[in-house]
Design an enzyme around this catalytic site. Structure first.
Site, PDB file in Angstrom:
ATOM      1  N   HIS A   1       4.795 -49.291   4.919  1.00  0.00           N
ATOM      2  CA  HIS A   1       4.768 -48.027   5.660  1.00  0.00           C
ATOM      3  C   HIS A   1       6.066 -47.782   6.435  1.00  0.00           C
ATOM      4  O   HIS A   1       6.245 -46.709   7.017  1.00  0.00           O
ATOM      5  CB  HIS A   1       3.541 -47.957   6.583  1.00  0.00           C
ATOM      6  CG  HIS A   1       3.626 -48.779   7.820  1.00  0.00           C
ATOM      7  ND1 HIS A   1       3.045 -50.023   7.942  1.00  0.00           N
ATOM      8  CD2 HIS A   1       4.210 -48.531   9.024  1.00  0.00           C
ATOM      9  CE1 HIS A   1       3.260 -50.491   9.154  1.00  0.00           C
ATOM     10  NE2 HIS A   1       3.975 -49.611   9.833  1.00  0.00           N
TER      11      HIS A   1
ATOM     12  N   SER B   1       6.476 -52.587  13.732  1.00  0.00           N
ATOM     13  CA  SER B   1       6.024 -52.710  12.344  1.00  0.00           C
ATOM     14  C   SER B   1       7.046 -53.438  11.486  1.00  0.00           C
ATOM     15  O   SER B   1       8.255 -53.216  11.602  1.00  0.00           O
ATOM     16  CB  SER B   1       5.770 -51.322  11.750  1.00  0.00           C
ATOM     17  OG  SER B   1       4.626 -50.738  12.310  1.00  0.00           O
TER      18      SER B   1
ATOM     19  N   ASP C   1       0.291 -53.520   2.226  1.00  0.00           N
ATOM     20  CA  ASP C   1       1.303 -52.933   3.113  1.00  0.00           C
ATOM     21  C   ASP C   1       2.503 -53.883   3.166  1.00  0.00           C
ATOM     22  O   ASP C   1       2.775 -54.532   4.177  1.00  0.00           O
ATOM     23  CB  ASP C   1       0.711 -52.706   4.504  1.00  0.00           C
ATOM     24  CG  ASP C   1       1.660 -51.935   5.423  1.00  0.00           C
ATOM     25  OD1 ASP C   1       2.656 -51.375   4.909  1.00  0.00           O
ATOM     26  OD2 ASP C   1       1.409 -51.899   6.645  1.00  0.00           O
TER      27      ASP C   1
END
Length: 258
Positions: free
Chosen positions: A65, A204, A110
């Site tokens: 992402h 992230s 992910d």
């Protein structure tokens, strides 16, 4: 006069303590400049977006992402505003995903593997982090790090990466805390049950290092961050070792585990 000075000093100490405590809400204290040689920063159009981990001189592992067009990767960075003398910059030569259509969910796939346009050289502030040789152990103390916001829900982004220690839990803890998670997942669950320490927006793709091994990277978590009994969710590196190693070896048709 003496009493006034004493009270003033007490007030200064109180304010100093409060400031330090607020810095520990999300990302912990400032990382030691020498402890994150493998940590990379992903930029888009001059703006910091995500973290990532250098796993050899030519490859970076991060979250799917985090993908953006025209990304720039900074290696050897500590301060965003004061570059290290050995800081290096690269752009992606190739990007690889579990699914050719870049399909991923909060609990599956992910993951993004980036091949750099040219290899980097090891230096004072740059060195890769090895992939794990053993699976993660529930109960481990894990290190998190990144340039993500240190407050939530209001966002405060630091100039330098912050580090903190959190605990690795059984996946069932996250399954019970976050609606929509399946009963099983190729992710890890980590945090502090009483809250107060967590990865957050901007972290992230950054690493989760448990007992000295690179076991995961930041995928997602609760909003606001660092809430009691809401640990974060991390993509599990160990479950994707075969895919990672195959891609690096040139087998670009390799598939991720189901």
């Amino acid at each position: 006069m003496v009493l006034i000075r004493v009270l003033a000093n007490l007030l200064i100490l109180q304010l100093s303590y409060a400031q330090r405590s607020s810095e520990l809400v999300i990302g912990g204290d400032e990382c030691n400049i020498n402890e994150h040689r493998f940590l990379v920063a992903l930029y888009k159009s001059g703006r910091f977006r995500c973290g990532g981990t250098l796993i050899n001189q030519e490859w970076v592992l991060t979250a799917a992402h985090c993908d953006r067009r025209n990304m720039e990767i900074k290696l050897g960075m500590h301060s965003k505003n004061v570059p290290n003398e050995d800081e290096q910059r690269r752009v992606p030569k190739e990007k690889f995903f579990c699914d050719s259509n870049k399909n991923y969910t909060q609990w599956n796939k992910d993951i993004m593997l980036i091949r750099l346009n040219s290899p980097v050289n090891n230096s004072t502030h740059i060195a890769p982090l090895s992939l794990p040789s053993n699976p993660p152990i529930v109960g481990s103390v894990c290190r998190i790090m990144g340039w993500g916001t240190i407050t939530s829900p209001n966002e405060t982004y630091p100039d330098v990466p912050h580090c903190a220690n959190i605990n690795l839990f059984n996946y069932t803890v996250c399954h019970g805390a976050h609606a929509g998670l399946p009963a099983t997942s190729r992710t890890l669950c980590a945090g502090v049950l009483e809250g107060g320490k967590d990865t957050c927006k901007g972290d992230s793709g950054g690493p989760l290092i448990c007992n000295g091994q690179f076991q995961g990277f930041v995928s997602w978590g609760g909003d606001p961050c660092a809430q009691p009994r809401e640990p974060g969710v991390y993509t599990k590196v160990f479950d994707h070792l075969d895919w990672i190693q195959n891609i690096i070896a040139g087998n670009t048709t390799a598939t991720c585990p189901l």
